[in-house]
Structures are given as C-alpha cells and as structure tokens.
Design a protein around this motif. Structure first.
Motif, PDB file in Angstrom:
ATOM      1  N   LEU A 188     -24.646   8.179 -22.028  1.00 31.40           N
ATOM      2  CA  LEU A 188     -24.762   7.949 -20.597  1.00 31.40           C
ATOM      3  C   LEU A 188     -23.934   6.737 -20.174  1.00 31.40           C
ATOM      4  O   LEU A 188     -23.208   6.772 -19.171  1.00 31.40           O
ATOM      5  CB  LEU A 188     -26.231   7.739 -20.230  1.00 31.40           C
ATOM      6  CG  LEU A 188     -26.580   7.480 -18.763  1.00 31.40           C
ATOM      7  CD1 LEU A 188     -26.090   8.615 -17.873  1.00 31.40           C
ATOM      8  CD2 LEU A 188     -28.086   7.294 -18.611  1.00 31.40           C
ATOM      9  N   ARG A 241     -26.786  13.812 -10.387  1.00 29.83           N
ATOM     10  CA  ARG A 241     -27.660  14.138 -11.520  1.00 29.83           C
ATOM     11  C   ARG A 241     -27.151  15.380 -12.247  1.00 29.83           C
ATOM     12  O   ARG A 241     -27.225  15.469 -13.468  1.00 29.83           O
ATOM     13  CB  ARG A 241     -29.097  14.332 -11.032  1.00 29.83           C
ATOM     14  CG  ARG A 241     -29.775  13.033 -10.616  1.00 29.83           C
ATOM     15  CD  ARG A 241     -31.127  13.289  -9.947  1.00 29.83           C
ATOM     16  NE  ARG A 241     -31.798  12.035  -9.619  1.00 29.83           N
ATOM     17  CZ  ARG A 241     -31.515  11.301  -8.556  1.00 29.83           C
ATOM     18  NH1 ARG A 241     -30.553  11.681  -7.714  1.00 29.83           N
ATOM     19  NH2 ARG A 241     -32.174  10.174  -8.323  1.00 29.83           N
ATOM     20  N   ILE A 254     -24.227  14.434 -14.468  1.00 29.92           N
ATOM     21  CA  ILE A 254     -24.694  13.694 -15.645  1.00 29.92           C
ATOM     22  C   ILE A 254     -25.361  14.637 -16.637  1.00 29.92           C
ATOM     23  O   ILE A 254     -25.122  14.559 -17.849  1.00 29.92           O
ATOM     24  CB  ILE A 254     -25.649  12.564 -15.227  1.00 29.92           C
ATOM     25  CG1 ILE A 254     -24.890  11.521 -14.393  1.00 29.92           C
ATOM     26  CG2 ILE A 254     -26.276  11.907 -16.445  1.00 29.92           C
ATOM     27  CD1 ILE A 254     -25.774  10.474 -13.757  1.00 29.92           C
ATOM     28  N   VAL A 264     -32.620  12.543 -16.340  1.00 30.26           N
ATOM     29  CA  VAL A 264     -31.549  11.618 -15.951  1.00 30.26           C
ATOM     30  C   VAL A 264     -32.143  10.319 -15.419  1.00 30.26           C
ATOM     31  O   VAL A 264     -31.743   9.224 -15.822  1.00 30.26           O
ATOM     32  CB  VAL A 264     -30.617  12.253 -14.892  1.00 30.26           C
ATOM     33  CG1 VAL A 264     -29.664  11.201 -14.321  1.00 30.26           C
ATOM     34  CG2 VAL A 264     -29.821  13.393 -15.509  1.00 30.26           C
TER      35      VAL A 264
END
Length: 224
Positions: free
Chosen positions: A157, A171, A174, A190
């Motif tokens: 991340l 989101r 990700i 997330v």
C-alpha cells in the motif's frame, strides 16, 4: 507488486491468478492483446505473464510493441509453443524468461520472484518522497531517521502511494492494485490498512502524510 496475466483460456487464467494471489501478489487478467495494452497503459504493472496464442493479435506482437516503446517491464512467456525456434524467437523479441505448458506452479512462482528481483536490482530499489523512504528490497520504510517495519499489505500500500504522490487513489484502485481485482468491493479492508499505515507513519511530532479525500479516496501528501 501487480502482475498482469495475459491468457485467453479462462481455466488457466483463473488457476494462475488464484495461485499468485495466494502468494501475495495483486493480479489482473487480460484475454487479448488489446485488453493487455489497456492494463499496461496505467503504468502500474510490475510483471507480465504472456501467452502467445491469443485471439486476434499474437502475444509476440504485444511483446515487440512493448519493447519498441521502451518498456522494461519484465515479461515471462507462458505458452504451449515448446519448439526451440519458438523459445529463441520469444527471447530475442524481449522476453525475460520462457515457460512452456504444462508447467509446475511452484517453478513458475520462483521464476516470477527471480524476474522481479532482477528488475529491482536493475533499477533503483529505493523510493523517496519528502522525508519518507521505502526500500523495495527489504520492505522497510524510514521516516525522519526512524525505521518503520511493515507487514506485506502495508508495504504494498505504501509503495502504491509513494509511486503516485499527490494523486487521489480511489478505494477501487487500491483494491485492484494491492489486493486483487476480484476482491469484494464492499469490504472496508482499504480503510483498515490505511489506518494501520497512518499509525506507523505518523510518529509524534511529524505531520500526517496520508490524507482522506471525502467521497474520492486517499492520497499521499508529501510534507516538505
């Protein structure tokens, strides 16, 4: 790390994607050269597993286009074409490795690790944004001289944020890049991991780096 599997056989694609996901990689799947080029346009693919026998344009054509455009993304050909001439042609076209079907999955994963390791050693293994540093080889971050140990998803991340400073990441983006494109979009994973990362990065006396953009997602805002 995000791997693009370019394979038109749904069974093989699902098998490879599931196995790579279990190894901790984010995976995207494309069934044609055109789909693969759309995925590669995002500049967030770390390695390509490429079948040659694709509908429409051949996989070798994609490889030639990639190298002709100056892309250095590692490419492992994964194909049923086992003749020596095919292997030579694929490697000469710019493939980093060549694996024939049927294959042992453990061997494929070992070749993926080797290709990614070689790519990291060829390029810079350090990402730096303001007072934040991430070592891509050791998966350790440093901020203001303080070592920050990260779990697997945390460093994936953080790497995503550091490769896109100041950019708002939704989101969904990700999830697809750090987890998997099939991951439940309704999950709050997330938000949970952004919280973990914030607590590790935001030591007392240091300004917050990760900003919530209401209704849009998150972004890394470098502090100068």
């Amino acid at each position: 790390m995000r791997i693009l599997v370019v394979e038109d056989d749904p069974g093989i694609a699902a098998f490879v994607a599931k196995g790579l996901h279990a190894e901790g990689y984010a995976v995207a799947v494309a069934g044609t050269v055109e789909d693969a080029e759309r995925e590669l346009a995002g500049d967030d693919v770390d390695l390509v597993l490429l079948d040659l026998g694709l509908p429409g344009a051949d996989g070798e054509e994609l490889l030639v286009r990639l190298r002709g455009a100056g892309s250095v993304v590692p490419v492992i050909v994964l194909t049923a074409r086992a003749e020596v001439a095919d292997k030579v042609r694929g490697l000469d076209a710019g493939a980093n490795d060549y694996v024939t079907k049927p294959f042992a999955f453990d061997e494929l994963v070992a070749r993926v690790r080797a290709a990614l390791r070689n790519a990291e050693q060829t390029g810079s293994s350090i990402l730096e944004v303001a007072d934040l540093t991430l070592d891509l080889l050791t998966k350790v971050a440093w901020r203001a001289g303080r070592r920050i140990d990260l779990a697997q998803r945390e460093w994936a991340l953080l790497e995503l944020f550091m490769r896109h400073p100041n950019q708002v990441l939704s989101r969904a983006q990700i999830l697809s890049r750090v987890w998997d494109y099939t991951f439940d979009p309704g999950s709050n994973v997330v938000d949970v991991y952004v919280g973990y990362l914030r607590r590790k990065l935001n030591a007392p006396g240091l300004e917050p780096l990760i900003q919530t953009v209401r209704g849009a997602g998150y972004r890394l805002v470098p502090v100068t």
